[in-house]
Write a protein that holds these residues in place. Structure first.
Motif, PDB file in Angstrom:
ATOM      1  N   LEU A 101      32.562  12.669  15.808  1.00  0.00           N
ATOM      2  CA  LEU A 101      32.842  11.321  16.312  1.00  0.00           C
ATOM      3  C   LEU A 101      32.354  10.260  15.346  1.00  0.00           C
ATOM      4  O   LEU A 101      32.990   9.219  15.166  1.00  0.00           O
ATOM      5  N   GLU A 102      31.222  10.519  14.679  1.00  0.00           N
ATOM      6  CA  GLU A 102      30.701   9.559  13.705  1.00  0.00           C
ATOM      7  C   GLU A 102      31.657   9.402  12.525  1.00  0.00           C
ATOM      8  O   GLU A 102      31.963   8.277  12.092  1.00  0.00           O
ATOM      9  N   GLU A 103      32.149  10.523  12.003  1.00  0.00           N
ATOM     10  CA  GLU A 103      33.111  10.468  10.895  1.00  0.00           C
ATOM     11  C   GLU A 103      34.410   9.808  11.338  1.00  0.00           C
ATOM     12  O   GLU A 103      35.012   9.020  10.590  1.00  0.00           O
ATOM     13  N   PHE A 104      34.846  10.127  12.550  1.00  0.00           N
ATOM     14  CA  PHE A 104      36.097   9.568  13.059  1.00  0.00           C
ATOM     15  C   PHE A 104      36.014   8.047  13.171  1.00  0.00           C
ATOM     16  O   PHE A 104      36.953   7.337  12.807  1.00  0.00           O
ATOM     17  N   LEU A 105      34.878   7.536  13.665  1.00  0.00           N
ATOM     18  CA  LEU A 105      34.704   6.082  13.782  1.00  0.00           C
ATOM     19  C   LEU A 105      34.722   5.417  12.408  1.00  0.00           C
ATOM     20  O   LEU A 105      35.287   4.326  12.245  1.00  0.00           O
ATOM     21  N   ALA A 106      34.107   6.085  11.431  1.00  0.00           N
ATOM     22  CA  ALA A 106      34.067   5.511  10.090  1.00  0.00           C
ATOM     23  C   ALA A 106      35.462   5.440   9.464  1.00  0.00           C
ATOM     24  O   ALA A 106      35.792   4.467   8.774  1.00  0.00           O
ATOM     25  N   ARG A 107      36.291   6.451   9.716  1.00  0.00           N
ATOM     26  CA  ARG A 107      37.633   6.494   9.112  1.00  0.00           C
ATOM     27  C   ARG A 107      38.677   5.748   9.932  1.00  0.00           C
ATOM     28  O   ARG A 107      39.724   5.368   9.414  1.00  0.00           O
ATOM     29  N   PHE A 112      39.547   2.508  18.754  1.00  0.00           N
ATOM     30  CA  PHE A 112      39.159   2.179  20.127  1.00  0.00           C
ATOM     31  C   PHE A 112      39.393   0.708  20.463  1.00  0.00           C
ATOM     32  O   PHE A 112      38.833   0.200  21.433  1.00  0.00           O
ATOM     33  N   ALA A 113      40.219   0.032  19.648  1.00  0.00           N
ATOM     34  CA  ALA A 113      40.597  -1.343  19.991  1.00  0.00           C
ATOM     35  C   ALA A 113      41.374  -1.380  21.308  1.00  0.00           C
ATOM     36  O   ALA A 113      41.331  -2.364  22.040  1.00  0.00           O
ATOM     37  N   LYS A 114      42.079  -0.302  21.614  1.00  0.00           N
ATOM     38  CA  LYS A 114      42.812  -0.197  22.879  1.00  0.00           C
ATOM     39  C   LYS A 114      41.950   0.527  23.905  1.00  0.00           C
ATOM     40  O   LYS A 114      41.463   1.630  23.639  1.00  0.00           O
ATOM     41  N   PRO A 115      41.741  -0.067  25.072  1.00  0.00           N
ATOM     42  CA  PRO A 115      40.917   0.573  26.099  1.00  0.00           C
ATOM     43  C   PRO A 115      41.409   1.970  26.482  1.00  0.00           C
ATOM     44  O   PRO A 115      40.611   2.846  26.804  1.00  0.00           O
ATOM     45  N   GLN A 116      42.737   2.165  26.424  1.00  0.00           N
ATOM     46  CA  GLN A 116      43.287   3.465  26.820  1.00  0.00           C
ATOM     47  C   GLN A 116      42.789   4.584  25.910  1.00  0.00           C
ATOM     48  O   GLN A 116      42.625   5.731  26.356  1.00  0.00           O
ATOM     49  N   GLN A 210      31.309  -1.378  18.196  1.00  0.00           N
ATOM     50  CA  GLN A 210      32.270  -1.466  17.101  1.00  0.00           C
ATOM     51  C   GLN A 210      33.000  -2.812  17.151  1.00  0.00           C
ATOM     52  O   GLN A 210      33.366  -3.287  18.233  1.00  0.00           O
ATOM     53  N   PRO A 211      33.212  -3.472  16.007  1.00  0.00           N
ATOM     54  CA  PRO A 211      33.854  -4.797  15.997  1.00  0.00           C
ATOM     55  C   PRO A 211      35.223  -4.823  16.663  1.00  0.00           C
ATOM     56  O   PRO A 211      35.628  -5.848  17.216  1.00  0.00           O
ATOM     57  N   SER A 212      35.937  -3.705  16.621  1.00  0.00           N
ATOM     58  CA  SER A 212      37.294  -3.680  17.178  1.00  0.00           C
ATOM     59  C   SER A 212      37.316  -3.640  18.701  1.00  0.00           C
ATOM     60  O   SER A 212      38.352  -3.886  19.316  1.00  0.00           O
ATOM     61  N   VAL A 213      36.168  -3.339  19.338  1.00  0.00           N
ATOM     62  CA  VAL A 213      36.123  -3.229  20.803  1.00  0.00           C
ATOM     63  C   VAL A 213      35.859  -4.612  21.386  1.00  0.00           C
ATOM     64  O   VAL A 213      34.710  -5.047  21.530  1.00  0.00           O
TER      65      VAL A 213
END
Length: 540
Positions: A101-107, A112-116, A210-213
């Protein structure tokens, strides 16, 4: 490339296996290797050489396999086999093609900008935890590195059961500083399902930063409850937390914009044409509406149905009293409501009283969860099962009478029923499950002679409970059954053999309690480490 003299999978030698080290994935205690055989890729896991002879690490390694091998869930990594060679034991498990999950968030910082997208991942995580908890397993090491996101469909896989708690292995639990609950870190040992949910709250908090949330404000109440210092203030179960998360993140089906309306015009025209052609709409198979109730047919032979939904907005329900009528009419038949579906009135603040008709045999999970103004419930004599969290967080529930024929209560059924003062458990109930009455306002409870087990945390934080009588046939008492029951000053235990459990009470030295036991068992209790802390132990 690692050369190995002998590799087994499911006790069968695999001579053509190609094994490569994966140093980037190896942890503090184990080494991971990629294993290719027969066109399939697997993972081989070993203890590091310096730990291979350490009994504690070997026990945790054995526990990981034995626990994982008996589990099957789509969001949990699959354990294949365990063998040993000259270098020690090793586990073979499925390879997951994905990122932590850490690598996924970085890339993927915008994922996760979309709540769904967030709801998708946490639905899978909480579903996996609910599966583990229902099998008496706590993960206790949830963190970014133990959650993998698959490359193909961005689904979740939970890995690493090496630090989990099970009934069989309860001495090799784990923790991590970033996500573990306070009760894990401070060594108090008061762990239960809410310890895992604390970690879920911390993971949710990490993603919310995360800034996108941009919808993080919606998540704050859920994060705050999940990460409360006091476990009694957290969500009582994974399903309860998922219900809250779904409520705030699920898109409202009624919010139609102009663009959506125009996009839907072709569909609407098709529906109109269908109505004109066939004169009436086609209902979903086996589902029908009778007055304000939506039902699903369970059996045509017995003419029974399940209640899926009931409207609470009708004028006759203006005072919050919901009366469920049965039988219900559909077609040429009358159907008896035999089942109250899961989440029937979930988080409904308007319900004050509910009448459930004769014929109902089961109340589904979360059926009345969070009905914070519910005062009373009338249960039928036909009721046999109350599923998990059915009345959890009904803070004002004052009165409920369990029918004599009730056979099963499931975990968390009455968590947080602060106003519930007295309840009688009917004869025939053999087990009171995990967290059944956590933080309830009980002053007294009558237990049946048929009772054989109180599972972990049944009366945890029942601060008003003053006295209790444990029946003679009760042979199992789970951890923390009476933790924080500060008013419990008198316990009568009718068993001739003291139950062996050292973690029933806290404040063992600071609260003066009286224990009453059969005269012939008096000395046994005075010698029992689980009971000899009572200030007075007297014969009945």
């Amino acid at each position: 490339m690692l050369v190995s003299g002998f590799i087994e999978i499911d006790n069968k030698p695999v001579p053509d296996a190609i094994i490569s080290p994966l140093p980037e994935l190896s942890g503090s205690s184990c080494l991971l290797f990629s294993l290719h055989t027969g066109g399939k890729r697997l993972i081989m896991k070993r203890l590091k050489p310096e730990l291979a002879g350490n009994p504690r690490y070997v026990e945790a390694f054995q526990k990981e396999y034995e626990t994982g091998a008996r589990l099957s869930h789509p969001n949990l990594v699959h354990y294949c086999s365990m063998s040993d060679d000259i270098d020690g034991c090793y586990i073979i498990m499925d390879y997951v093609d994905g990122l932590t999950l850490e690598e996924f968030l970085a890339r993927n910082p915008q994922h996760f900008a979309k709540p769904q997208q967030l709801l998708h991942i946490f639905t899978q995580l909480l579903s996996c935890l609910d599966y583990l908890h229902s099998r008496q397993i706590l993960h206790l090491d949830l963190k970014l590195d133990n959650l993998l996101i698959t490359r193909v469909s961005n689904d979740l896989k939970v890995i690493d059961l090496g630090c989990c708690y099970t009934d069989s292995y309860n001495g090799t639990m784990g923790r991590n500083l970033a996500f573990s609950a306070p009760e894990q870190l401070n060594g108090s040992g008061h762990i239960d399902v809410r310890s895992d949910l604390y970690a879920v709250g911390r993971l949710l908090e990490h993603i919310a930063q995360q800034p996108s949330v941009t919808y993080r404000a919606k998540l704050q109440p859920i994060i705050a409850r999940a990460t409360a210092t006091n476990p009694a203030q957290r969500y009582p179960s994974a399903q309860a937390m998922l219900a809250a998360l779904t409520k705030v993140l699920q898109p409202k089906r009624s919010s139609w914009g102009i663009a959506a309306l125009f996009a839907a015009i072709p569909t609407i025209l098709l529906i109109v044409i269908g109505l004109l052609t066939f004169n009436k709409p086609k209902a979903a198979p086996n589902t029908f509406v009778f007055e304000e109730m939506t039902c699903a047919i369970l059996s045509e032979d017995s003419l029974t149905c399940s209640l899926l939904d009931v409207s609470t907005s009708l004028p006759e329900h203006a005072d919050g009293q919901i009366i469920i009528y049965s039988p219900v009419h559909y077609g040429e038949n009358y159907y008896t409501i035999a089942d109250i579906a899961d989440s029937l009135l979930l988080l409904n603040p308007d319900v004050r009283a509910v009448g459930i008709p004769e014929g109902v045999t089961c109340i589904g999970s979360l059926a009345f969860f969070g009905c914070e103004n519910l005062l009373s419930v009338s249960l039928p004599s036909t009721l046999r099962v109350i599923e998990h969290d059915a009345f959890s967080s009904c803070h004002k529930l004052q009165h409920i009478t369990l029918p004599a024929q009730l056979k099963q209560l499931h975990h968390g059924a009455f968590v947080g029923c602060y106003k519930l003062r007295y309840i009688e458990i009917p004869e025939g109930i053999r087990i009171l499950p995990i967290d059944c009455f956590v933080s309830a306002g009980l002053r007294e409870i009558k237990l049946p002679e048929s009772l054989t087990a109180l599972e972990r945390g049944v009366f945890y934080d029942c601060k008003s409970l003053q006295r209790i009588t444990l029946p003679a046939g009760l042979h199992t008492l789970g951890d923390f059954c009476f933790y924080d029951c500060d008013s419990l000053l008198e316990v009568t235990n009718l068993s001739l053999k003291p139950q062996s459990n050292l973690q029933l009470f806290n404040h063992q030295d600071s609260i003066q309690r009286t224990l009453r036991v059969p005269a012939e068992a008096l000395e046994r209790y005075r010698q029992s480490p689980a009971w000899n802390h009572f200030s007075r132990i007297v014969a009945i």
